[in-house]
Structures are given as structure tokens and as C-alpha cells.
Design a protein around this motif. Structure first.
Motif, PDB file in Angstrom:
ATOM      1  N   GLU A 287       0.904  -0.804   0.268  1.00 31.63           N
ATOM      2  CA  GLU A 287       0.384  -0.234   0.374  1.00 31.63           C
ATOM      3  C   GLU A 287       0.542   1.193   0.063  1.00 31.63           C
ATOM      4  O   GLU A 287       0.216   2.409   0.497  1.00 31.63           O
ATOM      5  CB  GLU A 287      -0.922  -0.377   1.367  1.00 31.63           C
ATOM      6  N   LYS A 288       2.255   1.174   0.293  1.00 28.81           N
ATOM      7  CA  LYS A 288       3.115   2.091   0.068  1.00 28.81           C
ATOM      8  C   LYS A 288       3.725   2.024  -1.619  1.00 28.81           C
ATOM      9  O   LYS A 288       3.253   2.097  -1.917  1.00 28.81           O
ATOM     10  CB  LYS A 288       4.671   1.572   0.287  1.00 28.81           C
ATOM     11  N   ASP A 289       4.329   3.106  -1.537  1.00 26.15           N
ATOM     12  CA  ASP A 289       5.347   3.169  -3.316  1.00 26.15           C
ATOM     13  C   ASP A 289       5.734   1.853  -3.447  1.00 26.15           C
ATOM     14  O   ASP A 289       6.847   1.533  -2.764  1.00 26.15           O
ATOM     15  CB  ASP A 289       5.676   4.418  -3.104  1.00 26.15           C
ATOM     16  N   PRO A 290       5.063   1.425  -4.512  1.00 24.13           N
ATOM     17  CA  PRO A 290       5.750   0.233  -5.666  1.00 24.13           C
ATOM     18  C   PRO A 290       7.212   0.070  -5.659  1.00 24.13           C
ATOM     19  O   PRO A 290       7.533  -0.901  -5.705  1.00 24.13           O
ATOM     20  CB  PRO A 290       4.935  -0.558  -5.546  1.00 24.13           C
ATOM     21  N   PHE A 291       7.466   1.240  -6.045  1.00 21.52           N
ATOM     22  CA  PHE A 291       8.771   1.868  -6.414  1.00 21.52           C
ATOM     23  C   PHE A 291      10.248   2.021  -5.587  1.00 21.52           C
ATOM     24  O   PHE A 291      11.164   1.959  -5.638  1.00 21.52           O
ATOM     25  CB  PHE A 291       8.932   2.631  -7.642  1.00 21.52           C
ATOM     26  N   LYS A 292       8.950   2.339  -4.005  1.00 17.92           N
ATOM     27  CA  LYS A 292      10.371   3.032  -3.728  1.00 17.92           C
ATOM     28  C   LYS A 292      10.176   1.707  -2.360  1.00 17.92           C
ATOM     29  O   LYS A 292      11.474   1.393  -1.758  1.00 17.92           O
ATOM     30  CB  LYS A 292       9.843   4.099  -2.490  1.00 17.92           C
ATOM     31  N   TYR A 293       9.269   0.810  -2.011  1.00 16.05           N
ATOM     32  CA  TYR A 293       8.613  -0.749  -1.086  1.00 16.05           C
ATOM     33  C   TYR A 293       9.952  -1.638  -1.881  1.00 16.05           C
ATOM     34  O   TYR A 293      10.096  -1.894  -2.815  1.00 16.05           O
ATOM     35  CB  TYR A 293       8.070  -0.398  -0.791  1.00 16.05           C
ATOM     36  N   LYS A 294      10.897  -2.444  -1.162  1.00 11.07           N
ATOM     37  CA  LYS A 294      11.874  -3.210  -1.606  1.00 11.07           C
ATOM     38  C   LYS A 294      11.561  -4.409  -1.276  1.00 11.07           C
ATOM     39  O   LYS A 294      11.261  -5.607  -2.438  1.00 11.07           O
ATOM     40  CB  LYS A 294      13.373  -2.839  -0.394  1.00 11.07           C
ATOM     41  N   GLY A 295      10.121  -5.266  -1.038  1.00 12.62           N
ATOM     42  CA  GLY A 295       9.620  -6.430  -0.937  1.00 12.62           C
ATOM     43  C   GLY A 295       9.898  -6.853   0.511  1.00 12.62           C
ATOM     44  O   GLY A 295      10.625  -6.334   0.932  1.00 12.62           O
ATOM     45  N   SER A 296       9.207  -7.907   0.493  1.00 13.12           N
ATOM     46  CA  SER A 296       9.156  -8.891   2.054  1.00 13.12           C
ATOM     47  C   SER A 296       9.339  -9.967   1.666  1.00 13.12           C
ATOM     48  O   SER A 296       9.753 -10.604   3.580  1.00 13.12           O
ATOM     49  CB  SER A 296       8.238  -7.802   3.646  1.00 13.12           C
ATOM     50  N   GLY A 297       9.623 -10.188   1.307  1.00 12.25           N
ATOM     51  CA  GLY A 297       9.718 -12.137   0.285  1.00 12.25           C
ATOM     52  C   GLY A 297      11.130 -12.384   1.374  1.00 12.25           C
ATOM     53  O   GLY A 297      11.958 -11.449   1.266  1.00 12.25           O
ATOM     54  N   LYS A 298      11.030 -13.237   2.320  1.00 12.40           N
ATOM     55  CA  LYS A 298      12.222 -14.169   2.774  1.00 12.40           C
ATOM     56  C   LYS A 298      13.877 -14.560   1.779  1.00 12.40           C
ATOM     57  O   LYS A 298      14.677 -14.001   1.712  1.00 12.40           O
ATOM     58  CB  LYS A 298      11.958 -15.617   3.444  1.00 12.40           C
ATOM     59  N   ILE A 299      12.617 -15.048   0.899  1.00 11.89           N
ATOM     60  CA  ILE A 299      13.948 -15.507   0.111  1.00 11.89           C
ATOM     61  C   ILE A 299      14.121 -14.107  -0.543  1.00 11.89           C
ATOM     62  O   ILE A 299      15.929 -13.913  -1.218  1.00 11.89           O
ATOM     63  CB  ILE A 299      13.637 -16.404  -1.590  1.00 11.89           C
TER      64      ILE A 299
ATOM     65  N   LEU B  60       7.433 -17.834  -2.089  1.00  9.84           N
ATOM     66  CA  LEU B  60       7.403 -19.337  -1.107  1.00  9.84           C
ATOM     67  C   LEU B  60       6.145 -19.796  -1.525  1.00  9.84           C
ATOM     68  O   LEU B  60       5.590 -20.871  -1.246  1.00  9.84           O
ATOM     69  CB  LEU B  60       8.013 -18.826  -0.075  1.00  9.84           C
ATOM     70  N   ARG B  61       5.155 -18.510  -1.140  1.00 14.06           N
ATOM     71  CA  ARG B  61       3.849 -19.272  -1.557  1.00 14.06           C
ATOM     72  C   ARG B  61       3.114 -18.348  -2.892  1.00 14.06           C
ATOM     73  O   ARG B  61       3.376 -17.073  -2.893  1.00 14.06           O
ATOM     74  CB  ARG B  61       2.946 -19.080  -0.511  1.00 14.06           C
ATOM     75  N   LEU B  62       1.610 -18.290  -2.607  1.00 11.00           N
ATOM     76  CA  LEU B  62       0.703 -17.673  -3.998  1.00 11.00           C
ATOM     77  C   LEU B  62       0.392 -16.145  -3.010  1.00 11.00           C
ATOM     78  O   LEU B  62       0.417 -16.530  -1.531  1.00 11.00           O
ATOM     79  CB  LEU B  62      -0.642 -17.883  -3.972  1.00 11.00           C
ATOM     80  N   GLU B  63       0.521 -15.504  -4.018  1.00  9.89           N
ATOM     81  CA  GLU B  63       0.649 -14.142  -3.557  1.00  9.89           C
ATOM     82  C   GLU B  63      -1.020 -14.084  -2.890  1.00  9.89           C
ATOM     83  O   GLU B  63      -2.230 -13.462  -4.273  1.00  9.89           O
ATOM     84  CB  GLU B  63       1.343 -12.962  -4.199  1.00  9.89           C
ATOM     85  N   GLU B  64      -1.810 -13.326  -1.594  1.00  4.95           N
ATOM     86  CA  GLU B  64      -2.513 -13.540  -1.556  1.00  4.95           C
ATOM     87  C   GLU B  64      -3.075 -11.664  -0.861  1.00  4.95           C
ATOM     88  O   GLU B  64      -4.415 -11.802  -0.112  1.00  4.95           O
ATOM     89  CB  GLU B  64      -3.159 -14.714  -0.473  1.00  4.95           C
ATOM     90  N   GLY B  65      -1.836 -11.516  -0.530  1.00  2.62           N
ATOM     91  CA  GLY B  65      -1.966 -10.539  -0.292  1.00  2.62           C
ATOM     92  C   GLY B  65      -2.807 -10.167   1.837  1.00  2.62           C
ATOM     93  O   GLY B  65      -2.700  -9.446   2.761  1.00  2.62           O
TER      94      GLY B  65
END
Length: 217
Positions: free
Chosen positions: A22-34, A82-87
């Protein structure tokens, strides 16, 4: 507030990641473990694409799950998901029963699995430890990881144990005492000054001789 479905592609490796923010996707780096481990290793050299913008979570979920399955993000080696993106922020409670994770905490293998299974597990663990440690045996942290990484590990271990005391249980103390009955620690004679020392002091003693280059009394 807008909910974004985004795709990030690492420009050096080509690895991709599908995510929600819900942030700026161009600034947000992502949070997935891998994904986080990947950009930590290769740097954040990434191209970001917005695949969808939604006003509510239900619409986002439908499109994200559909796209996740079409792109095969779980099984494909090109994706870091690692899993489906479900939000749901990576909620794994639907896949893991966390109430069962600590049921064997503090128990021995025998208490948890019985003597036969415990013997089998100990043999597997012993073989695994021997295989993994043989390449590291006798090497210092500097030799294994380099000066900078060795210093980081040393600092982390020092901080980790500050103020922590882990005394032996009475049962363990008795076992140690019984095992040491009649045992004498080996001693070594210094060729320079003829002193006899235990192995820990002997090594330090030899370093002193190497620095001074004169026999010490």
C-alpha cells in the motif's frame, strides 16, 4: 488507499518477485524471505512493474491468486516467492499448526520418539555433523570467512551472551564430575624454558616466546 500488485525483476540475475503493498511500489523493496536474501547478496538493482491497482483487498486477492497460478511463482526457479500472493502479509498459519511446534521442547530424543527412533536420529545427526564440519576443522573464523565477516561473527556472539548465564543442571554437574574422576589433563613441556603447561596455556606461552624471541623463565 490504493493496493498495488507489483512485480520486481532483478536486473543482474533475472530473478522475479510478485508482491503487494500500500506504499509506493517503486520505493518499497519487498518483504519475501528469499527475495530479501537475494537482494542482500546481489544488491537492490531492480526494475519494478505495477501489474494492478485496487481499492479493496478482495479484488486484489482474486487477481493476485490468478496471476500467481498463471506465472507458477511457487514452483518456478525464476521466482523468489514461497507461496501464492494473497495479500495477507505472508500469513503461514493456514499451512503450519504452530501449536504443535513446541510440544517436544526440552525433551530428549528418547522421550520424544522412543529408544529405537532416537538411536536412528542420533546416528543421522552424527553423520551430518561430521560431514559438514570436516571442511572447517582446525580453521579459524578468519580463514573460513575473512577478517570482516569474522569480526562481525565475534561481535554478534559477544553481544548475544552479554548478561546471560547458563548454569549446568545438577544432573549434568554430577555426570561431568563422574566422568572426570581419575582424569589428568595432558601437559606439554616448552622447549625454550622447560616449563610444563596445559594445552590452553601452552599455545599462548609459545606465542609469547615468538614475540620476545628469548626464553622466558
Amino acid at each position: 488507499m490504493s493496493i498495488y500488485l507489483y512485480k520486481k525483476t532483478h536486473n543482474k540475475t533475472g530473478i522475479m518477485y510478485l508482491g503487494k503493498t500500500e506504499k509506493d511500489p517503486f520505493k518499497y523493496k519487498g518483504s519475501g524471505k528469499i527475495w530479501k536474501l537475494h537482494i542482500k547478496k546481489h544488491g537492490y538493482d531492480v526494475t519494478t512493474e505495477i501489474l494492478g491497482e485496487f481499492s479493496n483487498l478482495e479484488d486484489f486477492r482474486k487477481e493476485a491468486i490468478k496471476l500467481s497460478e498463471e506465472l507458477n511463482i511457487i514452483n518456478s526457479p525464476d521466482w523468489a516467492n514461497l507461496r501464492l500472493e494473497e495479500g495477507d502479509g505472508g500469513d503461514t498459519s493456514k499451512f503450519i499448526d504452530y501449536s504443535l511446534l513446541n510440544t517436544g521442547k526440552g525433551l530428549t530424543y528418547e522421550e520424544r520418539y522412543g529408544p529405537e527412533k532416537a538411536k536412528e536420529l542420533r546416528a543421522i545427526r552424527k553423520a551430518s555433523l561430521g560431514k559438514n564440519s570436516s571442511s572447517r576443522k582446525g580453521k579459524s573464523l578468519v580463514e573460513l570467512y575473512g577478517k570482516e565477516r569474522a569480526a562481525e561473527i565475534t561481535r554478534a556472539n559477544r553481544v548475544k551472551h552479554i548478561g546471560k548465564i547458563s548454569p549446568h543442571k545438577e544432573k549434568t554437574k554430577l555426570k561431568i564430575s563422574a566422568a572426570r574422576i581419575g582424569y589428568k589433563s595432558p601437559r606439554f613441556c616448552c622447549l625454550n624454558c622447560k616449563r610444563e603447561l596445559g594445552i590452553n596455556n601452552f599455545t599462548r606461552h609459545q606465542k609469547i616466546h615468538a614475540k620476545t624471541k628469548t626464553p622466558q623463565e
